[in-house]
Scaffold this motif. Sequence first.
Motif, PDB file in Angstrom:
ATOM      1  N   TRP A  28     112.187  -1.405  42.702  1.00  0.00           N
ATOM      2  CA  TRP A  28     111.425  -1.939  43.837  1.00  0.00           C
ATOM      3  C   TRP A  28     112.233  -2.952  44.636  1.00  0.00           C
ATOM      4  CZ3 TRP A  28     107.201   0.641  45.029  1.00  0.00           C
ATOM      5  CH2 TRP A  28     106.573   1.385  44.021  1.00  0.00           C
ATOM      6  N   ASP A  29     113.239  -3.503  44.035  1.00  0.00           N
ATOM      7  CA  ASP A  29     114.100  -4.482  44.715  1.00  0.00           C
ATOM      8  C   ASP A  29     115.169  -3.725  45.491  1.00  0.00           C
ATOM      9  OD1 ASP A  29     115.397  -6.724  45.585  1.00  0.00           O
ATOM     10  OD2 ASP A  29     116.385  -7.136  43.659  1.00  0.00           O
TER      11      ASP A  29
ATOM     12  N   ALA B 233     107.780  -9.445  47.565  1.00  0.00           N
ATOM     13  CA  ALA B 233     109.228  -9.317  47.509  1.00  0.00           C
ATOM     14  C   ALA B 233     109.816  -8.416  48.582  1.00  0.00           C
ATOM     15  CB  ALA B 233     109.641  -8.793  46.127  1.00  0.00           C
ATOM     16  N   PHE B 234     108.963  -7.717  49.340  1.00  0.00           N
ATOM     17  CA  PHE B 234     109.469  -6.777  50.339  1.00  0.00           C
ATOM     18  C   PHE B 234     108.898  -7.177  51.689  1.00  0.00           C
ATOM     19  CE2 PHE B 234     110.080  -2.749  52.549  1.00  0.00           C
ATOM     20  CZ  PHE B 234     111.284  -2.294  52.025  1.00  0.00           C
TER      21      PHE B 234
END
Length: 226
Positions: A11-12, A81-82
């Motif tokens: 996901w990062d 985080a996005f």
Amino acid sequence: MRLRLHHAHPWDVTPREAIAIQQRLRRFVRLEDDLPEPVETVAGIDVGFKNENRITRAAVAVLDFPSLQLLAHSSAETPTAFPYIPGLLSFREIPAVLRALEKLPRLPELLLCDGQGIAHPRRFGIASHLGVLLDHPTIGVGKTRLIGSHGPVPDEKGAWVPLEDNGEIIGAVVRTRKGVKPLYISPGHRLSIESAVRWVLACTTRYKLPETTRWAHRLASVVQEI
């Protein structure tokens, strides 16, 4: 409940890497009806944000079917985080959604997501993304149009017209209540467009939004864990 993820991925990632993941996973989307029998529970999934969007809060509302009575709910919060990029919202929201789903004793037979299914530039909105990861039936319930065009929708509950993009039917524009704006419905995974419409209408009472979405939105908007 321990979720079994299919086609798991990091996901990062950068936006370019996220697009590549969508392009790779969209080939696993299936639009044939493949629902568990019987369908006894349906769930709504919604995501909200707090602390100036630094925290993502996902909520799941599980309803009995066909009574549509609330049976259970869960929520989870994760650091956001996005970035906010239309067409890539699943990378911003799904990590929290998975955490919320893990808190349930079992996965409901059908998941209705606040967002898009295949009515997406790459045919891989949040409902499709989640459906492929879980290999589970999902529907996208969009309050606004992300992509595509359509004709006028008759002003009566249950009326709908196809949503099209470049000659392809990617969803349906559905009137769930007379005199209010329609919803943009598209299958996420393991459902046809026609079945997605039928299930959304079956989950809708006297309001514009299906009960699944109404409950999930209410829970996602609560600041403290319920």
